[in-house]
Write a protein that holds these residues in place. Structure first.
Motif, PDB file in Angstrom:
ATOM      1  N   TRP A  14      -4.910   0.441  -3.798  1.00  0.00           N
ATOM      2  CA  TRP A  14      -5.547   1.430  -3.116  1.00  0.00           C
ATOM      3  C   TRP A  14      -4.300   1.974  -2.867  1.00  0.00           C
ATOM      4  O   TRP A  14      -5.239   4.032  -2.543  1.00  0.00           O
ATOM      5  CB  TRP A  14      -6.014   0.316  -1.926  1.00  0.00           C
ATOM      6  N   GLY A  15      -3.587   1.892  -2.261  1.00  0.00           N
ATOM      7  CA  GLY A  15      -2.889   3.440  -2.474  1.00  0.00           C
ATOM      8  C   GLY A  15      -1.644   4.176  -3.226  1.00  0.00           C
ATOM      9  O   GLY A  15      -1.996   5.501  -2.684  1.00  0.00           O
ATOM     10  N   ALA A  16      -1.917   3.556  -4.655  1.00  0.00           N
ATOM     11  CA  ALA A  16      -2.282   4.791  -5.583  1.00  0.00           C
ATOM     12  C   ALA A  16      -3.662   5.579  -5.652  1.00  0.00           C
ATOM     13  O   ALA A  16      -3.191   6.278  -5.753  1.00  0.00           O
ATOM     14  CB  ALA A  16      -1.469   3.740  -6.599  1.00  0.00           C
ATOM     15  N   ILE A  17      -4.391   4.958  -5.844  1.00  0.00           N
ATOM     16  CA  ILE A  17      -5.682   5.890  -5.580  1.00  0.00           C
ATOM     17  C   ILE A  17      -6.205   6.681  -4.403  1.00  0.00           C
ATOM     18  O   ILE A  17      -5.698   7.645  -4.665  1.00  0.00           O
ATOM     19  CB  ILE A  17      -6.919   4.657  -5.489  1.00  0.00           C
ATOM     20  N   TRP A  24      -0.998  -4.289 -10.007  1.00  0.00           N
ATOM     21  CA  TRP A  24      -2.743  -3.741  -9.568  1.00  0.00           C
ATOM     22  C   TRP A  24      -2.509  -4.879 -11.098  1.00  0.00           C
ATOM     23  O   TRP A  24      -3.262  -6.272 -11.041  1.00  0.00           O
ATOM     24  CB  TRP A  24      -2.973  -3.268 -10.012  1.00  0.00           C
ATOM     25  N   ILE A  25      -1.991  -4.683 -12.536  1.00  0.00           N
ATOM     26  CA  ILE A  25      -2.527  -5.181 -13.687  1.00  0.00           C
ATOM     27  C   ILE A  25      -1.841  -6.421 -13.707  1.00  0.00           C
ATOM     28  O   ILE A  25      -2.400  -7.372 -14.272  1.00  0.00           O
ATOM     29  CB  ILE A  25      -1.602  -3.932 -14.292  1.00  0.00           C
ATOM     30  N   VAL A  26      -0.422  -6.292 -12.838  1.00  0.00           N
ATOM     31  CA  VAL A  26       0.354  -7.670 -13.660  1.00  0.00           C
ATOM     32  C   VAL A  26      -0.679  -8.913 -12.036  1.00  0.00           C
ATOM     33  O   VAL A  26      -0.457 -10.280 -12.272  1.00  0.00           O
ATOM     34  CB  VAL A  26       1.770  -7.335 -13.155  1.00  0.00           C
ATOM     35  N   TRP A  27      -0.795  -8.325 -10.596  1.00  0.00           N
ATOM     36  CA  TRP A  27      -0.878  -9.503  -9.855  1.00  0.00           C
ATOM     37  C   TRP A  27      -2.578  -9.207  -9.686  1.00  0.00           C
ATOM     38  O   TRP A  27      -2.453 -10.179  -8.927  1.00  0.00           O
ATOM     39  CB  TRP A  27      -0.243  -8.617  -8.914  1.00  0.00           C
ATOM     40  N   HIS A  28      -3.461  -8.798 -10.238  1.00  0.00           N
ATOM     41  CA  HIS A  28      -4.760  -8.743  -9.749  1.00  0.00           C
ATOM     42  C   HIS A  28      -5.610 -10.054 -10.039  1.00  0.00           C
ATOM     43  O   HIS A  28      -6.587 -10.599  -9.713  1.00  0.00           O
ATOM     44  CB  HIS A  28      -5.646  -7.625 -10.345  1.00  0.00           C
ATOM     45  N   ARG A  29      -4.733 -11.444 -10.949  1.00  0.00           N
ATOM     46  CA  ARG A  29      -5.467 -12.401 -11.005  1.00  0.00           C
ATOM     47  C   ARG A  29      -4.541 -13.734  -9.611  1.00  0.00           C
ATOM     48  O   ARG A  29      -5.336 -14.409  -8.938  1.00  0.00           O
ATOM     49  CB  ARG A  29      -5.773 -12.759 -12.023  1.00  0.00           C
ATOM     50  N   LYS A  30      -2.956 -12.975  -9.594  1.00  0.00           N
ATOM     51  CA  LYS A  30      -2.295 -14.122  -9.153  1.00  0.00           C
ATOM     52  C   LYS A  30      -2.095 -13.648  -8.121  1.00  0.00           C
ATOM     53  O   LYS A  30      -2.705 -15.098  -7.444  1.00  0.00           O
ATOM     54  CB  LYS A  30      -1.014 -13.866 -10.113  1.00  0.00           C
ATOM     55  N   LYS A  31      -2.069 -12.386  -7.787  1.00  0.00           N
ATOM     56  CA  LYS A  31      -1.619 -12.220  -6.162  1.00  0.00           C
ATOM     57  C   LYS A  31      -2.664 -10.975  -6.025  1.00  0.00           C
ATOM     58  O   LYS A  31      -2.491  -9.851  -6.127  1.00  0.00           O
ATOM     59  CB  LYS A  31      -0.299 -11.675  -6.320  1.00  0.00           C
ATOM     60  N   PRO A  32      -4.186 -11.017  -6.521  1.00  0.00           N
ATOM     61  CA  PRO A  32      -4.830  -9.835  -5.712  1.00  0.00           C
ATOM     62  C   PRO A  32      -4.833  -9.529  -4.264  1.00  0.00           C
ATOM     63  O   PRO A  32      -5.330  -8.035  -4.845  1.00  0.00           O
ATOM     64  CB  PRO A  32      -6.539 -10.915  -5.414  1.00  0.00           C
ATOM     65  N   ASN A  33      -4.341  -9.890  -3.323  1.00  0.00           N
ATOM     66  CA  ASN A  33      -4.620  -9.021  -2.368  1.00  0.00           C
ATOM     67  C   ASN A  33      -2.897  -8.034  -2.280  1.00  0.00           C
ATOM     68  O   ASN A  33      -3.813  -6.450  -2.177  1.00  0.00           O
ATOM     69  CB  ASN A  33      -3.973  -9.852  -0.916  1.00  0.00           C
ATOM     70  N   ASN A  34      -2.157  -8.724  -3.063  1.00  0.00           N
ATOM     71  CA  ASN A  34      -1.130  -7.407  -2.573  1.00  0.00           C
ATOM     72  C   ASN A  34      -1.293  -6.422  -4.434  1.00  0.00           C
ATOM     73  O   ASN A  34      -0.880  -5.032  -3.964  1.00  0.00           O
ATOM     74  CB  ASN A  34       0.392  -7.902  -3.711  1.00  0.00           C
ATOM     75  N   TRP A  73       0.426  -1.034  -0.189  1.00  0.00           N
ATOM     76  CA  TRP A  73       0.052  -0.149   0.545  1.00  0.00           C
ATOM     77  C   TRP A  73       1.510   1.197   0.133  1.00  0.00           C
ATOM     78  O   TRP A  73       0.269   2.201  -0.349  1.00  0.00           O
ATOM     79  CB  TRP A  73      -0.971   0.765   0.837  1.00  0.00           C
ATOM     80  N   LEU A  74       1.996   0.980   0.795  1.00  0.00           N
ATOM     81  CA  LEU A  74       2.577   2.305   0.631  1.00  0.00           C
ATOM     82  C   LEU A  74       3.683   1.944  -0.507  1.00  0.00           C
ATOM     83  O   LEU A  74       3.926   3.733  -0.527  1.00  0.00           O
ATOM     84  CB  LEU A  74       3.724   2.277   2.030  1.00  0.00           C
ATOM     85  N   LEU A  75       3.674   1.392  -0.886  1.00  0.00           N
ATOM     86  CA  LEU A  75       4.388   2.125  -2.403  1.00  0.00           C
ATOM     87  C   LEU A  75       3.749   2.620  -3.427  1.00  0.00           C
ATOM     88  O   LEU A  75       4.358   3.357  -3.955  1.00  0.00           O
ATOM     89  CB  LEU A  75       4.725   0.213  -2.704  1.00  0.00           C
ATOM     90  N   GLY A  76       1.997   2.086  -3.332  1.00  0.00           N
ATOM     91  CA  GLY A  76       1.814   2.432  -4.637  1.00  0.00           C
ATOM     92  C   GLY A  76       1.245   3.744  -4.303  1.00  0.00           C
ATOM     93  O   GLY A  76       0.927   4.890  -4.800  1.00  0.00           O
ATOM     94  N   LEU A  77       1.108   4.668  -2.817  1.00  0.00           N
ATOM     95  CA  LEU A  77       0.976   5.531  -2.063  1.00  0.00           C
ATOM     96  C   LEU A  77       1.807   6.811  -2.435  1.00  0.00           C
ATOM     97  O   LEU A  77       1.735   7.619  -3.025  1.00  0.00           O
ATOM     98  CB  LEU A  77       0.797   5.384  -0.668  1.00  0.00           C
ATOM     99  N   LEU A  78       2.730   5.541  -2.441  1.00  0.00           N
ATOM    100  CA  LEU A  78       4.430   6.720  -2.565  1.00  0.00           C
ATOM    101  C   LEU A  78       4.493   6.697  -4.952  1.00  0.00           C
ATOM    102  O   LEU A  78       5.251   7.912  -5.124  1.00  0.00           O
ATOM    103  CB  LEU A  78       5.642   6.411  -2.260  1.00  0.00           C
ATOM    104  N   LEU A  79       4.268   5.616  -5.625  1.00  0.00           N
ATOM    105  CA  LEU A  79       4.588   5.715  -6.355  1.00  0.00           C
ATOM    106  C   LEU A  79       3.592   5.043  -7.388  1.00  0.00           C
ATOM    107  O   LEU A  79       3.156   3.926  -7.022  1.00  0.00           O
ATOM    108  CB  LEU A  79       5.583   5.070  -7.095  1.00  0.00           C
ATOM    109  N   PRO A  80       2.544   5.846  -7.055  1.00  0.00           N
ATOM    110  CA  PRO A  80       0.745   5.605  -8.088  1.00  0.00           C
ATOM    111  C   PRO A  80       1.217   4.699  -9.588  1.00  0.00           C
ATOM    112  O   PRO A  80       0.513   4.181  -9.763  1.00  0.00           O
ATOM    113  CB  PRO A  80       0.773   6.602  -8.065  1.00  0.00           C
TER     114      PRO A  80
END
Length: 340
Positions: A100-103, A84-94, A70-77
């Motif tokens: 959400w950090g990016a949003i 999210w594009i790469v992991w939304h199926r394989k690792k949905p939680n990450n 989440w912090l990574l997405g916050l600092l680097l949206p």
């Protein structure tokens, strides 16, 4: 011996079997060795597949959706969006944590921009208002001969000049069409109650207005024997002036007094008023009285007892019905009994 290769044992046995097969000329022994070689190879492939599956499973289990993503997405949206594009199926939680950090980063940035915009507008408006107020603020030039400010004037201790100015100011305020001050005589008398009786006498010799200042400094208008309160403070504007001739004729000592005025301060009326002008004033007043009786149904007896000067002072014009009605209302305000 290579300890870094997890399959060295199996590969060593396979190598030895292949070597023995190559050396022997006995068909039965060759057949037996080839069967053993095939089993060793299958065992190696099974072990390799098992280890590969276990590593993939361990990698797939690293999907905790921790605060770090989440912090990574916050600092680097942008990075959060890519994860999210790469992991939304394989690792949905990450993937969800990173997006959400990016949003949060984007929404926070937009909110800060909006707040900064409105704060800037407010500061700009305040600056313009300050400039406007500064430019609109009047520059007051105080003369050594100017009248005291309203908060500095004690209405219990007035000079004769101040009494006349106070009275005439309210005459002009209540009756805008009143004549100039030099058309009147201001008869100022102090009574036994330490009050000032001020009679404003017209050029025809009749009392046009009657005022009183009591011992507390309150100004009243006297009408039909009744007192009507006007004000209890000096409210004359600094730039309000009596007519020059009136000031000269009534100028007195600047010493303040406690309403112990003598008659020497009374302003004299113009002795050169011709009989023609007096008759003209009377004719104009008579015409207004006639209009008030016929058009507004006012009491003629009371109208005839009102001085000509007051009739003319109350006149708002005779051209339209609204002007006539305004004149009638001015008279009724001062003489309520006029209305039948």
């Amino acid at each position: 011996m290579n300890n870094t290769n997890p399959y060295w044992r199996e590969e060593s046995r396979i190598y030895n079997l292949e070597y023995e097969i190559a050396k022997t000329d006995d068909p039965e022994k060759r057949q037996r060795l080839e069967a053993l070689l095939e089993k060793e190879r299958q065992a190696l492939y099974q072990k390799m597949n098992y280890n590969r599956s276990r590593r993939e499973l361990e990698q797939d289990n690293d999907d905790s959706g921790s605060f770090g993503w989440w912090l990574l997405g916050l600092l680097l949206p942008v990075v959060g969006l890519i994860l999210w594009i790469v992991w939304h199926r394989k690792k949905p939680n990450n993937a969800h944590a990173s997006i959400w950090g990016a949003i949060t980063s984007v929404v926070t940035g937009i909110a800060l921009v909006i707040i900064a915009f409105f704060v800037g507008l407010r500061i700009t408006d305040m600056s313009f208002d300050a400039i406007k107020n500064n430019s609109a603020a009047p520059t007051t030039i105080v003369s050594s001969q100017s009248e005291p400010k309203s908060e500095e004037v004690n209405t219990k201790k007035l000079s004769q000049e101040q009494v006349k100015k106070w009275v005439y100011y309210h005459m002009k305020k209540d009756f805008p069409n009143v004549h100039s001050a030099n058309s009147y005589t201001f008869d100022i008398q102090s009574n036994q109650d330490k009050e000032l009786d001020i009679k404003v006498i017209s050029s025809s010799g009749t009392t046009a207005f009657d005022y009183l200042i009591d011992s507390k400094g309150n100004l009243y208008q006297i009408s039909n024997g009744q007192k009507f309160f006007i004000t209890n403070k000096w409210d004359v504007p600094e730039n309000f002036m009596l007519d020059e001739s009136t000031q000269t004729a009534t100028k007195q000592s600047s010493i303040s007094h406690d309403y112990n005025l003598d008659k020497t301060g009374n302003s004299s009326s113009s002795e050169n008023q011709t009989e023609t002008s007096v008759n003209l004033i009377h004719e104009q007043a008579a015409q207004i009285r006639t209009i008030m009786v016929q058009n507004q149904n006012l009491d003629p007896n009371i109208l005839n007892n009102i001085p000509d000067e007051e009739i003319l002072a109350a006149n708002a014009g005779n051209a339209t019905n609204s002007q006539i009605a305004e004149t009638a209302q001015n008279l009724i305000n001062k003489y309520p009994a006029l209305k039948k």
